[in-house]
Design a protein around this motif. Structure first.
Motif, short mmCIF file in Angstrom:
data_model
loop_
_atom_site.label_atom_id
_atom_site.label_comp_id
_atom_site.label_asym_id
_atom_site.label_seq_id
_atom_site.Cartn_x
_atom_site.Cartn_y
_atom_site.Cartn_z
N ASP A 121 0.94 -1.18 0.04
CA ASP A 121 -0.06 0.10 0.04
C ASP A 121 0.95 1.29 0.06
O ASP A 121 1.95 1.19 0.72
N THR A 122 0.62 2.26 -0.90
CA THR A 122 1.28 3.45 -0.77
C THR A 122 0.27 4.53 -0.49
O THR A 122 -0.71 4.50 -0.42
N TYR A 123 0.98 5.83 0.16
CA TYR A 123 0.26 6.82 0.53
C TYR A 123 0.68 8.00 -0.10
O TYR A 123 1.89 8.26 -0.41
N ASP A 124 -0.23 9.14 -0.45
CA ASP A 124 0.17 10.45 -0.92
C ASP A 124 0.72 11.16 0.26
O ASP A 124 -0.16 11.76 0.93
N ILE A 125 2.13 11.09 0.49
CA ILE A 125 2.59 11.89 1.67
C ILE A 125 3.59 12.91 1.14
O ILE A 125 4.26 12.84 0.27
N GLN A 126 3.39 14.12 1.87
CA GLN A 126 4.32 15.51 1.50
C GLN A 126 4.99 15.59 2.85
O GLN A 126 4.80 15.39 4.01
N LEU A 127 6.15 16.06 2.53
CA LEU A 127 7.16 16.30 3.66
C LEU A 127 6.81 17.52 4.30
O LEU A 127 6.16 18.61 3.71
N PHE A 128 6.62 17.47 5.51
CA PHE A 128 6.29 18.53 6.69
C PHE A 128 4.87 18.80 6.63
O PHE A 128 4.45 19.91 6.67
N GLN A 129 4.09 17.71 6.37
CA GLN A 129 2.74 18.01 6.62
C GLN A 129 2.24 16.79 7.42
O GLN A 129 3.18 16.00 7.74
N LEU A 130 1.03 17.10 8.13
CA LEU A 130 0.43 16.02 8.93
C LEU A 130 -0.17 14.90 8.31
O LEU A 130 -0.60 14.85 7.19
N SER A 131 0.26 13.77 8.92
CA SER A 131 -0.28 12.43 8.47
C SER A 131 -1.69 12.51 8.73
O SER A 131 -2.13 12.51 9.50
N THR A 132 -2.43 11.96 7.57
CA THR A 132 -4.00 11.69 7.67
C THR A 132 -4.46 10.28 8.27
O THR A 132 -5.34 10.06 8.28
N ASP A 133 -3.19 9.27 8.18
CA ASP A 133 -3.46 7.97 8.55
C ASP A 133 -2.28 7.62 9.55
O ASP A 133 -1.32 8.14 9.80
N THR A 134 -2.47 6.54 10.44
CA THR A 134 -1.58 5.81 10.93
C THR A 134 -0.96 4.67 10.24
O THR A 134 -1.71 3.69 9.72
N ILE A 135 0.12 4.75 9.94
CA ILE A 135 0.80 4.08 8.95
C ILE A 135 1.73 2.99 9.59
O ILE A 135 2.69 3.45 10.23
N ARG A 136 1.61 1.74 9.20
CA ARG A 136 2.66 0.65 9.62
C ARG A 136 3.07 0.04 8.46
O ARG A 136 2.60 0.01 7.19
N SER A 137 4.28 -0.45 8.67
CA SER A 137 5.45 -0.83 7.78
C SER A 137 4.68 -2.37 7.48
O SER A 137 4.32 -3.21 8.26
N GLU A 138 4.60 -2.61 6.03
CA GLU A 138 4.07 -3.74 5.53
C GLU A 138 5.10 -4.98 5.43
O GLU A 138 4.73 -6.20 5.35
N LYS A 139 6.34 -4.62 5.71
CA LYS A 139 7.33 -5.83 5.64
C LYS A 139 8.59 -5.09 6.26
O LYS A 139 8.75 -4.06 6.97
N THR A 140 9.41 -6.18 6.61
CA THR A 140 10.70 -6.04 7.32
C THR A 140 11.67 -5.43 6.33
O THR A 140 12.18 -6.31 5.74
N VAL A 141 12.30 -4.42 6.74
CA VAL A 141 13.31 -3.84 5.90
C VAL A 141 14.50 -3.27 6.62
O VAL A 141 14.49 -2.86 7.96
N GLU A 142 15.91 -3.44 6.32
CA GLU A 142 17.08 -2.91 7.01
C GLU A 142 17.18 -1.53 7.21
O GLU A 142 16.80 -0.79 5.69
N ASP A 143 17.40 -0.75 7.81
CA ASP A 143 17.40 0.74 8.14
C ASP A 143 19.02 1.19 7.88
O ASP A 143 19.76 0.96 8.79
N PRO A 144 19.49 1.30 6.58
CA PRO A 144 21.25 1.29 6.47
C PRO A 144 21.72 2.49 7.47
O PRO A 144 22.77 2.67 7.87
N VAL A 145 20.90 3.73 7.44
CA VAL A 145 21.39 4.96 8.19
C VAL A 145 21.43 4.41 9.61
O VAL A 145 22.19 4.97 10.33
N LYS A 146 20.22 4.00 10.19
CA LYS A 146 20.32 3.63 11.74
C LYS A 146 21.46 2.79 11.90
O LYS A 146 21.99 2.91 12.98
N THR A 147 21.49 1.73 11.04
CA THR A 147 22.62 0.70 11.29
C THR A 147 23.96 1.21 11.27
O THR A 147 24.84 0.83 12.13
N GLU A 148 24.23 2.31 10.25
CA GLU A 148 25.52 3.06 10.33
C GLU A 148 25.67 3.60 11.62
O GLU A 148 26.98 3.94 12.09
N GLN A 149 24.70 4.47 11.95
CA GLN A 149 24.70 5.38 13.02
C GLN A 149 25.03 4.36 14.42
O GLN A 149 25.98 4.67 15.25
N GLU A 150 24.66 3.09 14.42
CA GLU A 150 24.78 2.45 15.80
C GLU A 150 26.33 2.01 15.68
O GLU A 150 27.10 1.99 16.41
#
Length: 706
Positions: free
Chosen positions: A40-69
């Motif tokens: 499922d995809t959503y019409d999302i704009q940066l710095f706007q308020l979300s109209t839905d509670t969005i949950r991840s539909e899959k498990t994916v690696e976050d490379p940025v967070k991994t590198e920070q850790e």
């Protein structure tokens, strides 16, 4: 309509139609599942308020967070140090060189012819110390310092050298890290200033030399430290965005970090991944490949294979439509309503109309499709719980269905499926370790029961449409037709009781023989029940119904008797068509005599007219088109012949069976069916065994005394 379809099929060729049907099945599968495998995809704009509670539909690696850790843990790693003993000797050598240069410059005036001035001595010493001044530590002695050192006597200069070397060595023999150098230099400066053996006039030069002598003797081992850093970074588990994890709450501001995670999860509207569609294409290829194997492995002819394929295609399509409807309305419920899907519907229909192997395959296919289409979590790929739920329910029905697939039996199977569904729901609720309230628990168990009952109810409802559309005869329909309370069977029983008994005997022979060679014994049995229904038109003209009456044929010419006898097959087929009986049963009535000769009346007529044509005394046919009808043809003739035999024995029965079969073979009655000689031998053996069991010799009991 059915005749037109059959003509079209024969014109195009059944193999081409089979390939087209399998491809159509794949296209339908892909069309229904394509939306389900896409996230499922959503019409999302940066710095706007979300109209839905969005949950991840899959498990994916976050490379940025991994590198920070990794970076955080790397910064916490303590570097590995190594004490450099050679640095101690090097610094001692440098200090010794310094004082050596001073001694050499002081000795020059004694050797030179013209004495050097003080300025020239300082310049010479500066030249000698150039390397020390440009070294890493950089020895910085002013002219005044050099002048004061040159002014010392050799004895005092040697003493200063010894004192400085001793002090410097006392510090260098201990590990000194880079960050400690400044502190140690301050300490050595203070110690030199307190040393009374160093003259006050050179104290500043001694402090400078002392500070110059202090360097770091414990340095970072770059290779070892790099290995440690690599181990620490490698030990970091990748940071993942988990399936079902809330990425943004309704009303929350979508900042850059949230937007980055949404992009990473592939949930922004501008992202379209072709990977799931490619994976679905592979799944469909596997599905239609296995379907091709299942259909081609059937022992039926090409025509029946096409019909079986169409049954599979329609049942799978019905299931996909039901799944689509459930998926569309599921968003309106807080609970998983996917469990209301009739788990055994396709399994029951395909098992009754095709075979068990095809039913198992279709159940597996439908369960896999349900795992992709029916929502039960946050994943867009495969819901294993729903897939297993439908798989176990479907297999339960398939393996419980037996030959007596009556409507009452199907209702019992529906209850068994409901029980299997309920057990799976219990497993699902216990394994999930989620807290459910009583309302939710009640809903899930109710859905499981409704699913099982719907499976049987919908199967019973759909079966007549399948039978009518594809001209198929299910086991359940055959069982219903074999019920003695059926109006036509009642008609045979009441109007032609002798024919009814004859039909039962023929049914026993045909059923046992068909089962022995792998043909449809139930179809043969039910066909036998109705094969002579045409005799109800003139019952008294058939010998089995002539009880305590004269034979009416004795008063008729052979031509009239011929017409009555030959017409019973045509009359029976006409009557069965009038009552909308299945084509297979009608064929039995029309073909069970084939084109055989009515010998008794033919020879009787031939006595009156030697020029009589034999074909005028043959049944209209056609010849038996299936194994079942060919066996009924044999059993019909055989039962009548054995019944008229006086004192039948095993030898007489065997000779009679061989004679009748041989006669029909020579007459070409089996030319249009696929009954092999090997199967024919098995049929003869079974019929001999059955007849011996029926007409066994009995013990003659002694008469009672008068």
């Amino acid at each position: 309509m059915r005749q037109k379809a059959q003509t079209l099929f024969e014109k195009l060729g059944y193999r081409k139609i089979m390939v087209a049907g399998i491809l159509l099945t794949g296209i339908i599968l892909y069309a229904f599942l394509a939306d389900s495998v896409q996230s499922d995809t959503y019409d999302i704009q940066l710095f706007q308020l979300s109209t839905d509670t969005i949950r991840s539909e899959k498990t994916v690696e976050d490379p940025v967070k991994t590198e920070q850790e990794k970076q955080r843990l790397a910064e916490e790693v303590t570097p590995s140090y190594q004490f450099m003993e050679e640095f101690v000797d090097n610094q001692a050598a440098l200090v010794a060189s310094l004082f050596g240069y001073i001694s050499e410059v002081k000795a020059i005036p004694e050797k030179a012819q013209a004495p050097l001035t003080e300025k020239e001595m300082i310049e010479q010493l500066r030249e000698d110390l150039r390397l020390l001044e440009t070294s890493e530590n950089g020895l910085r002695l002013t002219d005044d310092m050099l002048k004061s050192l040159l002014a010392l006597s050799d004895e005092r200069l040697l003493n200063v050298e010894e004192q400085l070397n001793k002090t410097i060595q006392s510090y260098l023999t201990k590990p000194i890290r880079t960050e400690e150098v400044a502190r140690i230099r301050t300490e050595i400066e203070q110690e030199i200033r307190r040393n009374e053996q160093i003259p006050n006039d050179i104290i500043q030069a001694a402090v400078t030399i002392g500070r110059f002598g202090i360097i770091a003797t414990e340095l970072v081992n770059e290779e070892l430290t790099a290995n440690q850093l690599e181990q620490v970074r490698d030990s970091v588990e990748p940071t993942r965005i988990l399936q079902g994890q809330v990425l943004v709450q309704e009303g929350q501001l979508i900042d850059r970090e949230v937007y980055r995670q949404l992009e990473l999860a592939g949930m922004t509207e501008d992202q379209l991944s072709y990977q799931p569609l490619l994976g679905l294409f592979v799944f469909v290829l596997i599905a239609i490949g296995l379907l091709l194997v299942v259909i081609t492995r059937s022992h039926k002819d090409d025509k029946h294979k096409v019909i079986e394929l169409l049954v599979v295609l329609v049942t799978v399509s019905i299931s996909l439509v039901l799944m689509k409807l459930i998926a569309e309305v599921s968003e309106n419920f807080d609970m998983v309503i996917s469990f209301i899907f009739p788990t055994a519907l396709t399994g029951i229909i395909v098992r009754l109309l095709v075979n068990e192997r095809a039913a198992v395959f279709v159940t597996i296919l439908v369960s896999a499709a349900a795992g992709m289409m029916l929502p039960s979590g946050y994943s867009s790929s495969l819901q294993v719980d729903v897939a297993f739920y439908i798989l176990f329910g479907g297999l339960t029905a398939i393996y419980l269905i037996e030959q007596d697939g009556s409507r009452g039996r199907l209702l019992q199977i529906s209850l068994a499926v409901a029980g299997a569904n309920t057990l799976f729901i219990a497993f699902y609720l216990l394994l999930g370790q989620t807290q459910y309230n009583w309302t939710e628990i009640g809903f899930y168990f109710t859905a499981a029961i409704v699913s099982g009952l719907l499976s049987g109810a919908l199967a019973i409802g759909f079966l007549p449409f399948f039978e009518s559309a594809f001209g198929m005869l299910s086991t359940m329909r055959l069982i219903e037709l074999s019920n003695p309370n059926h109006p036509l069977l009642k008609k045979i029983l009441t109007e032609t009781p002798g024919t009814y008994h004859h039909s039962l005997m023929v049914a026993n022979l045909a059923d046992a023989s068909c089962e022995a060679i792998g043909a449809n014994g139930l179809l043969a049995r039910v066909g036998c029940y109705y094969h002579d229904i045409g005799k109800t038109k003139y019952p008294q003209y058939f010998i089995e119904n002539q009880v305590n009456i004269d034979n009416p044929h004795d008063r008729l010419p052979p031509e009239k008797s011929r017409d009555i006898i030959l017409a019973h097959g045509i009359d029976g087929a006409r009557l069965l068509k009038k009552h909308k009986m299945p084509k297979e049963i009608i064929d039995v009535a029309a073909q069970h005599h084939g084109t055989s000769l009515l010998k008794f009346f033919y020879y009787k007529a031939k006595e009156l007219d030697p020029t009589l044509v034999e074909d005028s005394y043959r049944y209209q046919g056609p010849k038996p088109q299936t194994k079942e009808i060919a066996i009924i043809c044999i059993a019909d003739s055989l039962e009548a012949a054995v019944r008229s035999m006086k004192k039948p024995t095993s030898e007489k029965i065997k000779k009679l069976v061989d004679s009748i079969v041989e006669d029909k073979l020579k007459d070409g009655q089996f030319e249009e069916c696929d009954l092999s000689l090997k199967e024919l031998k098995t049929v003869k053996d079974i019929m001999c065994e059955t007849l011996n069991g029926i007409f066994h010799s009995r013990i003659e009991y002694p008469k009672e005394p008068q």
